[in-house]
Design an enzyme around this catalytic site. Structure first.
Site, PDB file in Angstrom:
ATOM      1  N   LYS A  56       0.842  -1.209   0.000  1.00 45.70           N
ATOM      2  CA  LYS A  56       0.000   0.000   0.000  1.00 45.70           C
ATOM      3  C   LYS A  56       0.868   1.245   0.000  1.00 45.70           C
ATOM      4  O   LYS A  56       0.597   2.219  -0.711  1.00 45.70           O
ATOM      5  CB  LYS A  56      -0.915   0.001   1.236  1.00 45.70           C
ATOM      6  CG  LYS A  56      -2.051  -1.000   1.136  1.00 45.70           C
ATOM      7  CD  LYS A  56      -2.775  -1.202   2.468  1.00 45.70           C
ATOM      8  CE  LYS A  56      -3.824  -2.301   2.314  1.00 45.70           C
ATOM      9  NZ  LYS A  56      -4.417  -2.726   3.585  1.00 45.70           N
ATOM     10  N   GLN A 100      -4.673  -1.373   9.678  1.00 49.29           N
ATOM     11  CA  GLN A 100      -4.564  -2.706   9.090  1.00 49.29           C
ATOM     12  C   GLN A 100      -5.189  -3.749  10.018  1.00 49.29           C
ATOM     13  O   GLN A 100      -4.912  -3.780  11.215  1.00 49.29           O
ATOM     14  CB  GLN A 100      -3.079  -3.026   8.827  1.00 49.29           C
ATOM     15  CG  GLN A 100      -2.830  -4.326   8.098  1.00 49.29           C
ATOM     16  CD  GLN A 100      -3.260  -4.307   6.634  1.00 49.29           C
ATOM     17  OE1 GLN A 100      -3.437  -3.252   6.030  1.00 49.29           O
ATOM     18  NE2 GLN A 100      -3.446  -5.477   6.065  1.00 49.29           N
ATOM     19  N   ASP A 123     -11.131   3.041   4.499  1.00 50.42           N
ATOM     20  CA  ASP A 123     -11.563   1.636   4.461  1.00 50.42           C
ATOM     21  C   ASP A 123     -13.087   1.531   4.362  1.00 50.42           C
ATOM     22  O   ASP A 123     -13.619   0.464   4.074  1.00 50.42           O
ATOM     23  CB  ASP A 123     -11.122   0.935   5.751  1.00 50.42           C
ATOM     24  CG  ASP A 123     -10.068  -0.124   5.530  1.00 50.42           C
ATOM     25  OD1 ASP A 123      -9.882  -0.546   4.381  1.00 50.42           O
ATOM     26  OD2 ASP A 123      -9.448  -0.531   6.524  1.00 50.42           O
TER      27      ASP A 123
HETATM   28  N1  LIG Z   1      -7.983  -2.358   7.204  1.00 50.01           N
HETATM   29  C1  LIG Z   1      -7.756  -3.265   6.261  1.00 50.01           C
HETATM   30  N2  LIG Z   1      -8.165  -3.014   4.993  1.00 50.01           N
HETATM   31  C2  LIG Z   1      -7.923  -3.921   4.002  1.00 50.01           C
HETATM   32  O1  LIG Z   1      -8.304  -3.696   2.839  1.00 50.01           O
HETATM   33  C3  LIG Z   1      -7.228  -5.129   4.331  1.00 50.01           C
HETATM   34  C4  LIG Z   1      -6.841  -5.329   5.666  1.00 50.01           C
HETATM   35  N3  LIG Z   1      -7.124  -4.392   6.597  1.00 50.01           N
HETATM   36  N4  LIG Z   1      -6.219  -6.466   6.029  1.00 50.01           N
HETATM   37  C5  LIG Z   1      -5.861  -7.491   5.077  1.00 50.01           C
HETATM   38  C6  LIG Z   1      -6.766  -7.485   3.868  1.00 50.01           C
HETATM   39  C7  LIG Z   1      -6.188  -8.167   2.662  1.00 50.01           C
HETATM   40  N5  LIG Z   1      -6.094  -7.156   1.618  1.00 50.01           N
HETATM   41  C8  LIG Z   1      -5.520  -7.373   0.366  1.00 50.01           C
HETATM   42  C9  LIG Z   1      -5.270  -6.358  -0.533  1.00 50.01           C
HETATM   43  C10 LIG Z   1      -4.641  -6.598  -1.746  1.00 50.01           C
HETATM   44  C11 LIG Z   1      -4.244  -7.869  -2.102  1.00 50.01           C
HETATM   45  C12 LIG Z   1      -3.551  -8.105  -3.390  1.00 50.01           C
HETATM   46  O2  LIG Z   1      -3.181  -7.186  -4.094  1.00 50.01           O
HETATM   47  N6  LIG Z   1      -3.296  -9.378  -3.774  1.00 50.01           N
HETATM   48  C13 LIG Z   1      -2.594  -9.757  -4.984  1.00 50.01           C
HETATM   49  C14 LIG Z   1      -1.581 -10.841  -4.708  1.00 50.01           C
HETATM   50  C15 LIG Z   1      -0.569 -10.484  -3.684  1.00 50.01           C
HETATM   51  C16 LIG Z   1       0.327 -11.659  -3.337  1.00 50.01           C
HETATM   52  O3  LIG Z   1       0.903 -12.251  -4.262  1.00 50.01           O
HETATM   53  O4  LIG Z   1       0.409 -11.961  -2.131  1.00 50.01           O
HETATM   54  C17 LIG Z   1      -3.568 -10.328  -5.996  1.00 50.01           C
HETATM   55  O5  LIG Z   1      -4.662 -10.782  -5.596  1.00 50.01           O
HETATM   56  O6  LIG Z   1      -3.253 -10.325  -7.162  1.00 50.01           O
HETATM   57  C18 LIG Z   1      -4.502  -8.901  -1.226  1.00 50.01           C
HETATM   58  C19 LIG Z   1      -5.152  -8.648  -0.010  1.00 50.01           C
HETATM   59  C20 LIG Z   1      -6.526  -5.980   2.129  1.00 50.01           C
HETATM   60  N7  LIG Z   1      -6.945  -6.096   3.399  1.00 50.01           N
END
Ligand SMILES: Nc1nc(=O)c2c([nH]1)NC[C@@H]1CN(c3ccc(C(=O)N[C@@H](CCC(=O)O)C(=O)O)cc3)C=[N+]21
Length: 286
Positions: A56, A100, A123
């Site tokens: 991020k 987070q 968020d």
């Molecule tokens: N307050 C809060 N807000 C959130 O939005 C929040 C959070 N806490 N805690 C954790 C989760 C998880 N999350 C992700 C965001 C992007 C990918 C992402 O970009 N994933 C890539 C892959 C990344 C990899 O290879 O590990 C994809 O799907 O292509 C994944 C998971 C946001 N979260």
């Protein structure tokens, strides 16, 4: 055999969205000398959370925002975290605040979310923003639901009158995405762990949103031929690979369009966080 589904490229759509945000941020800087500020608060050492926060931070810098990560030790008390949020709420240069999740167990997550200024809640989880969304009057909309809708609109020019089935009723995804689908004039069903005959419910759907957090739970023969499938699940398998809530190999043979994991909703979530930061900037600072 029917043609394979169109694969909706979340990575590409997210990159395009970020490029537009970068142009707007550059214009703000040039014309008004102002830089939107995104502040991410991370408590503790959860390895997955550390990776997400770093990602991020990097992308916020890339679009030209002022990106600040506040890394607090795992034994941070609830009172100390509340004090940090009070400081960020009071600081006019802070446009977006994201805490987070998950937080360490000794901290009451609800109390923390309630303490974020709703105008800076990028968020979209504060009860004020959730309430606005439920009333069809959007404040800040949660990032993953927003990103899911943007991908859906890539595949379907009009959603009006379509049957949408959301699998999962979480505060973070299931409930808010159902509200957005309703706003888009879909007929919305929210299915969950107690739903009877889930495969039959899913089979009705023109639009399937899978947000349960169970790897490959949704099978190909649950999908109505030609349906659009948005897979919100990001599950880490024992071998380290990521997989969605949908059995992609099966579903791609039946669906009309489908998002992959990785490269689907995940990248859109972060792009929408940046979009929300810009929205919050404009709502507060004009
Ligand atoms: N307050 C809060 N807000 C959130 O939005 C929040 C959070 N806490 N805690 C954790 C989760 C998880 N999350 C992700 C965001 C992007 C990918 C992402 O970009 N994933 C890539 C892959 C990344 C990899 O290879 O590990 C994809 O799907 O292509 C994944 C998971 C946001 N979260």
């Amino acid at each position: 055999m029917a043609q394979q589904a169109r694969i909706i490229d979340g990575k590409a759509v997210a990159a395009e969205l970020r490029a537009g945000i970068a142009r707007e941020v550059a214009a703000l800087k040039a014309e008004r000398g102002l830089v939107p500020g995104l502040h991410v608060v991370l408590v503790g050492e959860d390895p997955a959370s550390k990776v997400y926060v770093a990602s991020k931070e990097k992308l916020a810098v890339e679009v030209g925002m002022n990106s600040v990560a506040h890394r607090l030790p795992a034994d941070t008390t609830e009172a100390q975290l509340l004090a940090k949020l009070a400081e960020l709420n009071a600081d006019d240069s802070v446009d977006g605040i994201l805490v987070q999740l998950p937080l360490p167990k000794h901290i009451d997550t609800g109390r923390i979310i309630d303490a974020i200024d709703p105008a800076k809640d990028v968020d979209g989880l504060h009860p004020i923003n959730a309430g606005l969304l439920a009333g069809g009057k959007n404040g800040l909309v949660p990032c993953t639901p927003l990103g899911s809708m943007l991908l859906l609109k890539q595949a379907l020019p009009s959603l009006s009158g379509l049957e949408a089935v959301v699998i999962g009723r979480s505060e973070l995804v299931g409930r808010p995405v159902a509200q957005l689908l309703l706003q888009a004039d879909c007929t919305v069903t929210i299915a969950h762990s107690r739903t009877r005959d889930l495969p039959a419910v899913v089979k009705r759907a023109d639009i399937v949103i899978a947000a349960v957090g169970r790897p490959r739970m949704v099978k190909g023969d649950w999908i109505k031929p030609g349906a659009t499938v948005i897979d919100v699940g990001i599950n880490r398998l024992p071998d380290g690979k990521l997989t969605g809530d949908v059995d992609f190999a099966e579903a791609v043979e039946v669906a009309g369009a489908i998002t992959p994991v990785p490269g689907g909703v995940g990248p859109m979530t972060i792009a929408c966080l940046l979009k929300n930061t810009l929205t919050a900037f404009h709502a507060r600072r004009g």
